[in-house]
Design a protein around this motif. Structure first.
Motif, PDB file in Angstrom:
ATOM      1  N   ALA A  74      -8.732   8.818  55.807  1.00 26.78           N
ATOM      2  CA  ALA A  74      -7.645   9.141  54.867  1.00 26.78           C
ATOM      3  C   ALA A  74      -7.352  10.632  54.888  1.00 26.78           C
ATOM      4  O   ALA A  74      -6.185  11.058  54.862  1.00 26.78           O
ATOM      5  N   ALA A  75      -8.408  11.459  54.939  1.00 23.97           N
ATOM      6  CA  ALA A  75      -8.205  12.906  54.967  1.00 23.97           C
ATOM      7  C   ALA A  75      -7.494  13.332  56.244  1.00 23.97           C
ATOM      8  O   ALA A  75      -6.589  14.169  56.223  1.00 23.97           O
ATOM      9  N   LEU A  76      -7.881  12.755  57.365  1.00 23.50           N
ATOM     10  CA  LEU A  76      -7.222  13.095  58.620  1.00 23.50           C
ATOM     11  C   LEU A  76      -5.790  12.580  58.662  1.00 23.50           C
ATOM     12  O   LEU A  76      -4.910  13.214  59.272  1.00 23.50           O
ATOM     13  N   GLU A  77      -5.546  11.458  58.031  1.00 21.52           N
ATOM     14  CA  GLU A  77      -4.173  10.947  57.955  1.00 21.52           C
ATOM     15  C   GLU A  77      -3.279  11.908  57.182  1.00 21.52           C
ATOM     16  O   GLU A  77      -2.097  12.070  57.510  1.00 21.52           O
ATOM     17  N   ARG A  78      -3.840  12.547  56.148  1.00 24.31           N
ATOM     18  CA  ARG A  78      -3.044  13.514  55.392  1.00 24.31           C
ATOM     19  C   ARG A  78      -2.648  14.688  56.289  1.00 24.31           C
ATOM     20  O   ARG A  78      -1.525  15.196  56.206  1.00 24.31           O
ATOM     21  N   LEU A  79      -3.582  15.125  57.140  1.00 26.70           N
ATOM     22  CA  LEU A  79      -3.255  16.213  58.069  1.00 26.70           C
ATOM     23  C   LEU A  79      -2.225  15.755  59.103  1.00 26.70           C
ATOM     24  O   LEU A  79      -1.369  16.540  59.528  1.00 26.70           O
ATOM     25  N   THR A  80      -2.299  14.493  59.479  1.00 26.37           N
ATOM     26  CA  THR A  80      -1.317  13.945  60.413  1.00 26.37           C
ATOM     27  C   THR A  80       0.063  13.906  59.774  1.00 26.37           C
ATOM     28  O   THR A  80       1.075  14.229  60.411  1.00 26.37           O
ATOM     29  N   THR A  81       0.113  13.516  58.510  1.00 25.03           N
ATOM     30  CA  THR A  81       1.386  13.500  57.786  1.00 25.03           C
ATOM     31  C   THR A  81       1.969  14.899  57.690  1.00 25.03           C
ATOM     32  O   THR A  81       3.183  15.100  57.841  1.00 25.03           O
ATOM     33  N   ALA A  82       1.101  15.891  57.468  1.00 22.38           N
ATOM     34  CA  ALA A  82       1.573  17.270  57.400  1.00 22.38           C
ATOM     35  C   ALA A  82       2.189  17.696  58.722  1.00 22.38           C
ATOM     36  O   ALA A  82       3.191  18.424  58.754  1.00 22.38           O
ATOM     37  N   VAL A 105     -12.777   5.729  66.514  1.00 25.66           N
ATOM     38  CA  VAL A 105     -11.451   6.311  66.361  1.00 25.66           C
ATOM     39  C   VAL A 105     -11.142   6.461  64.879  1.00 25.66           C
ATOM     40  O   VAL A 105     -11.171   5.488  64.128  1.00 25.66           O
ATOM     41  N   LEU A 106     -10.844   7.679  64.472  1.00 27.91           N
ATOM     42  CA  LEU A 106     -10.572   7.964  63.069  1.00 27.91           C
ATOM     43  C   LEU A 106      -9.080   8.031  62.774  1.00 27.91           C
ATOM     44  O   LEU A 106      -8.658   7.742  61.647  1.00 27.91           O
ATOM     45  N   VAL A 107      -8.293   8.439  63.754  1.00 28.09           N
ATOM     46  CA  VAL A 107      -6.836   8.495  63.614  1.00 28.09           C
ATOM     47  C   VAL A 107      -6.217   8.014  64.913  1.00 28.09           C
ATOM     48  O   VAL A 107      -6.650   8.417  66.001  1.00 28.09           O
ATOM     49  N   ASP A 108      -5.222   7.170  64.817  1.00 32.31           N
ATOM     50  CA  ASP A 108      -4.450   6.739  65.978  1.00 32.31           C
ATOM     51  C   ASP A 108      -2.984   6.698  65.572  1.00 32.31           C
ATOM     52  O   ASP A 108      -2.519   5.742  64.959  1.00 32.31           O
ATOM     53  N   HIS A 109      -2.283   7.764  65.876  1.00 30.41           N
ATOM     54  CA  HIS A 109      -0.859   7.867  65.568  1.00 30.41           C
ATOM     55  C   HIS A 109      -0.082   7.709  66.877  1.00 30.41           C
ATOM     56  O   HIS A 109       0.083   8.656  67.625  1.00 30.41           O
ATOM     57  N   ASP A 110       0.310   6.476  67.150  1.00 32.67           N
ATOM     58  CA  ASP A 110       1.048   6.184  68.371  1.00 32.67           C
ATOM     59  C   ASP A 110       0.273   6.648  69.604  1.00 32.67           C
ATOM     60  O   ASP A 110       0.858   7.129  70.584  1.00 32.67           O
ATOM     61  N   GLY A 111      -1.045   6.486  69.536  1.00 35.83           N
ATOM     62  CA  GLY A 111      -1.898   7.018  70.597  1.00 35.83           C
ATOM     63  C   GLY A 111      -1.875   6.233  71.887  1.00 35.83           C
ATOM     64  O   GLY A 111      -2.352   6.723  72.913  1.00 35.83           O
ATOM     65  N   GLY A 112      -1.329   5.020  71.879  1.00 43.64           N
ATOM     66  CA  GLY A 112      -1.284   4.223  73.086  1.00 43.64           C
ATOM     67  C   GLY A 112      -0.017   4.390  73.895  1.00 43.64           C
ATOM     68  O   GLY A 112       0.109   3.811  74.976  1.00 43.64           O
ATOM     69  N   THR A 113       0.925   5.167  73.371  1.00 42.76           N
ATOM     70  CA  THR A 113       2.198   5.361  74.069  1.00 42.76           C
ATOM     71  C   THR A 113       2.083   6.484  75.090  1.00 42.76           C
ATOM     72  O   THR A 113       1.691   7.599  74.737  1.00 42.76           O
ATOM     73  N   SER A 450      -1.613  24.871  63.951  1.00 46.07           N
ATOM     74  CA  SER A 450      -1.871  24.732  62.511  1.00 46.07           C
ATOM     75  C   SER A 450      -2.641  23.459  62.208  1.00 46.07           C
ATOM     76  O   SER A 450      -3.549  23.442  61.375  1.00 46.07           O
ATOM     77  N   TRP A 451      -2.268  22.381  62.913  1.00 46.53           N
ATOM     78  CA  TRP A 451      -2.985  21.120  62.723  1.00 46.53           C
ATOM     79  C   TRP A 451      -4.449  21.279  63.149  1.00 46.53           C
ATOM     80  O   TRP A 451      -5.360  20.870  62.422  1.00 46.53           O
ATOM     81  N   ALA A 452      -4.683  21.849  64.324  1.00 49.88           N
ATOM     82  CA  ALA A 452      -6.058  22.007  64.818  1.00 49.88           C
ATOM     83  C   ALA A 452      -6.874  22.912  63.897  1.00 49.88           C
ATOM     84  O   ALA A 452      -8.064  22.645  63.630  1.00 49.88           O
ATOM     85  N   SER A 453      -6.256  23.961  63.379  1.00 52.97           N
ATOM     86  CA  SER A 453      -6.965  24.862  62.454  1.00 52.97           C
ATOM     87  C   SER A 453      -7.306  24.137  61.167  1.00 52.97           C
ATOM     88  O   SER A 453      -8.386  24.343  60.601  1.00 52.97           O
ATOM     89  N   ALA A 454      -6.417  23.282  60.701  1.00 52.69           N
ATOM     90  CA  ALA A 454      -6.660  22.528  59.467  1.00 52.69           C
ATOM     91  C   ALA A 454      -7.815  21.550  59.660  1.00 52.69           C
ATOM     92  O   ALA A 454      -8.650  21.365  58.765  1.00 52.69           O
ATOM     93  N   VAL A 455      -7.909  20.929  60.837  1.00 53.62           N
ATOM     94  CA  VAL A 455      -9.026  20.027  61.108  1.00 53.62           C
ATOM     95  C   VAL A 455     -10.341  20.809  61.154  1.00 53.62           C
ATOM     96  O   VAL A 455     -11.360  20.372  60.602  1.00 53.62           O
ATOM     97  N   ALA A 456     -10.323  21.979  61.793  1.00 49.96           N
ATOM     98  CA  ALA A 456     -11.537  22.799  61.857  1.00 49.96           C
ATOM     99  C   ALA A 456     -11.993  23.236  60.472  1.00 49.96           C
ATOM    100  O   ALA A 456     -13.192  23.349  60.210  1.00 49.96           O
ATOM    101  N   ALA A 457     -11.042  23.467  59.575  1.00 44.96           N
ATOM    102  CA  ALA A 457     -11.374  23.907  58.215  1.00 44.96           C
ATOM    103  C   ALA A 457     -11.663  22.745  57.284  1.00 44.96           C
ATOM    104  O   ALA A 457     -11.997  22.956  56.103  1.00 44.96           O
ATOM    105  N   CYS A 458     -11.573  21.539  57.802  1.00 42.67           N
ATOM    106  CA  CYS A 458     -11.679  20.360  56.946  1.00 42.67           C
ATOM    107  C   CYS A 458     -13.141  20.098  56.556  1.00 42.67           C
ATOM    108  O   CYS A 458     -13.984  19.792  57.393  1.00 42.67           O
ATOM    109  N   GLY A 459     -13.400  20.182  55.260  1.00 40.51           N
ATOM    110  CA  GLY A 459     -14.665  19.721  54.717  1.00 40.51           C
ATOM    111  C   GLY A 459     -14.366  18.451  53.944  1.00 40.51           C
ATOM    112  O   GLY A 459     -14.657  18.358  52.752  1.00 40.51           O
TER     113      GLY A 459
END
Length: 461
Positions: A74-82, A105-113, A450-459
């Motif tokens: 859910a937390a990673l999905e929020r970052l994906t939405t951002a 797999v924790l997030v799959d946003h159209d990952g098979g395309t 920004s997305w990658a930095s947000a994941v790195a900062a994600c606690g």
């Protein structure tokens, strides 16, 4: 009386001389048993040392902290939405994030395309090269005798040669043409040969030197693909029109420096298989060459490695053969490449498409203990804020916590690699943005960072 006096004088002189020698002996200025040094201490016995039983084994370095909490989906999905809502990113994107320890797999946003991967495609080429060639393989550049006064410089796939002496501590310039010339000249001059004709054999690779998809702009980022070059064919900020022939001319100059003149101009000729070898030099190991390719995003090295994979598999060492060999090598490793299209092996072509899920599968495979040939893959990726194509990106708090292959084309930006969260959990990911509006690639890259930095900062466990 005269004789007795002479005897006493002689004895006196000897006594004085012996006394002087004894003094010198005691001062340790001449050989002898006398000394004024203090008496050495009595030797002590060696202490008892208890040797541990059993076989001696090397210490195992600590791996990822398996107790570190993984971020919630859910937390990673929020970052994906951002990222979806980030106005800097146009077009669309595919994203897969997997746990670096469990592989879940924790997030799959159209990952098979399948999407345009840009230089993230080099992850596939790197994995295939490491597995097909082996991390420890080296590439040989040799000189053979075609006739008593004719020699051939044979390219063996090393396009990172130095024109001068090689540097054993380097990858770029590990092997040097000056060293090869010195050994060649020594062999020739021992036979009294001081003038030779020289040809270059660059027949190891076949097909066109440039891909049909590469336009004039693309060709400013890659050399003509040949199996022999000095420093990847670079001439300042551009590339040589004929890197193999340029390497031959550099070798001719080095021969002259070592007393062997080259008559006439350097030509081209295929060496006979049974030609007498005169000298050779070796590249850095393939693992180091792959690391250089990934860190610097070197398109020329990527294409050369793909051709070497083709040769290893008995396929034609040209563009189609290289891409086919890479795909087949990955398939042999168990990677599903059915949706992978490779027009080239560097990612310059806009004809390649790869699903993000496949890129993550390769990273996941490389992280498995059983995949011994691939263990250097993730570690070879550029490190955010520190080196390679990420040296000036993902700085600040994210520095050192993201390892990823970058990719940038006119209408695509990608980032594929690993990230360690603030909680210490390693994740694997591939983010491919595509169909960007022309002129927005830089802005898309900022959004990706920004997305990658947000994941790195994600606690966010």
């Amino acid at each position: 009386m005269g004789r007795a006096r002479r005897t006493s004088v002689t004895v006196a002189v000897l006594a004085v001389a012996l006394g002087a020698y004894g003094t010198a002996d005691a001062a340790d200025r001449v050989p002898g048993i006398l000394t004024t040094d203090p008496v050495p201490a009595e030797a002590q016995p060696f202490p008892d040392v208890e040797v541990p039983g059993g076989e001696l084994t090397a210490p195992v370095p600590p791996g990822p902290d398996e107790s570190a909490p993984a971020p919630t989906a859910a937390a990673l999905e929020r970052l994906t939405t951002a990222l979806e809502e980030d106005h800097r990113r146009t077009g669309s994107f595919g994203l897969v994030v997997a746990d670096g320890i469990t592989g879940e797999v924790l997030v799959d946003h159209d990952g098979g395309t399948p999407r345009l991967p840009a230089s993230s495609l080099k992850v596939l080429t790197a994995a295939a090269a490491l597995d097909a060639l082996g991390p420890g393989r080296t590439l040989t550049t040799s000189v053979v005798r075609a006739a008593p006064d004719r020699v051939v410089l044979v390219g063996g796939g090393d396009i990172l040669l130095a024109a001068g002496e090689g540097d054993p501590s380097a990858v770029l310039g590990h092997a040097g043409l000056a060293d090869l010339a010195a050994a060649t000249a020594e062999a020739l001059t021992e036979e009294g040969v001081t003038t030779v004709e020289l040809a270059v054999d660059d027949t190891l690779f076949t097909g066109p030197a440039h891909h049909a998809d590469w336009d004039d702009v693309d060709r400013t980022f890659v050399m003509p693909i040949q199996p022999l070059a000095v420093e990847a064919g670079r001439e300042g900020r551009a590339y040589a029109a004929d890197p193999a022939l340029d390497a031959g001319q550099a070798f001719a100059a080095a021969l002259a420096d070592h007393g062997v003149q080259v008559a006439g101009s350097v030509g081209r000729a295929a060496a006979n298989a049974d030609a007498e070898p005169l000298a050779q030099v070796e590249s850095a190991p393939v693992s180091a060459v792959v690391r250089h390719m990934l860190k610097a995003s070197d398109n020329s090295v990527a294409e050369a490695l793909a051709r070497l994979v083709a040769l290893e598999r008995g396929q034609e060492p040209d563009f189609p053969g290289g891409t086919s060999a890479v795909r087949k090598q990955l398939a042999d490793l168990g990677v599903d490449v059915s949706r992978v299209t490779m027009a080239d092996s560097s990612g310059l072509s806009t004809g390649s498409t790869v699903p993000p899920s496949v890129l993550v599968d390769v990273l996941r495979l490389a992280s498995e203990p059983s995949s011994t040939t691939l263990h250097g893959l993730v570690a070879a990726l550029p490190v955010g804020g520190l080196d390679g194509t990420l040296s000036d990106r993902l700085t600040g708090d994210a520095a050192g916590r993201v390892r990823a292959k970058t990719g940038t084309l006119l209408r695509a930006v990608s980032l594929t690699g690993s990230v360690v969260t603030e909680d210490g959990r390693p994740l694997l990911f591939s983010l491919l943005t595509s169909d960007l509006e022309v002129g927005t690639a830089h802005q898309a890259r900022l959004a990706v960072d920004s997305w990658a930095s947000a994941v790195a900062a994600c606690g966010c466990s």
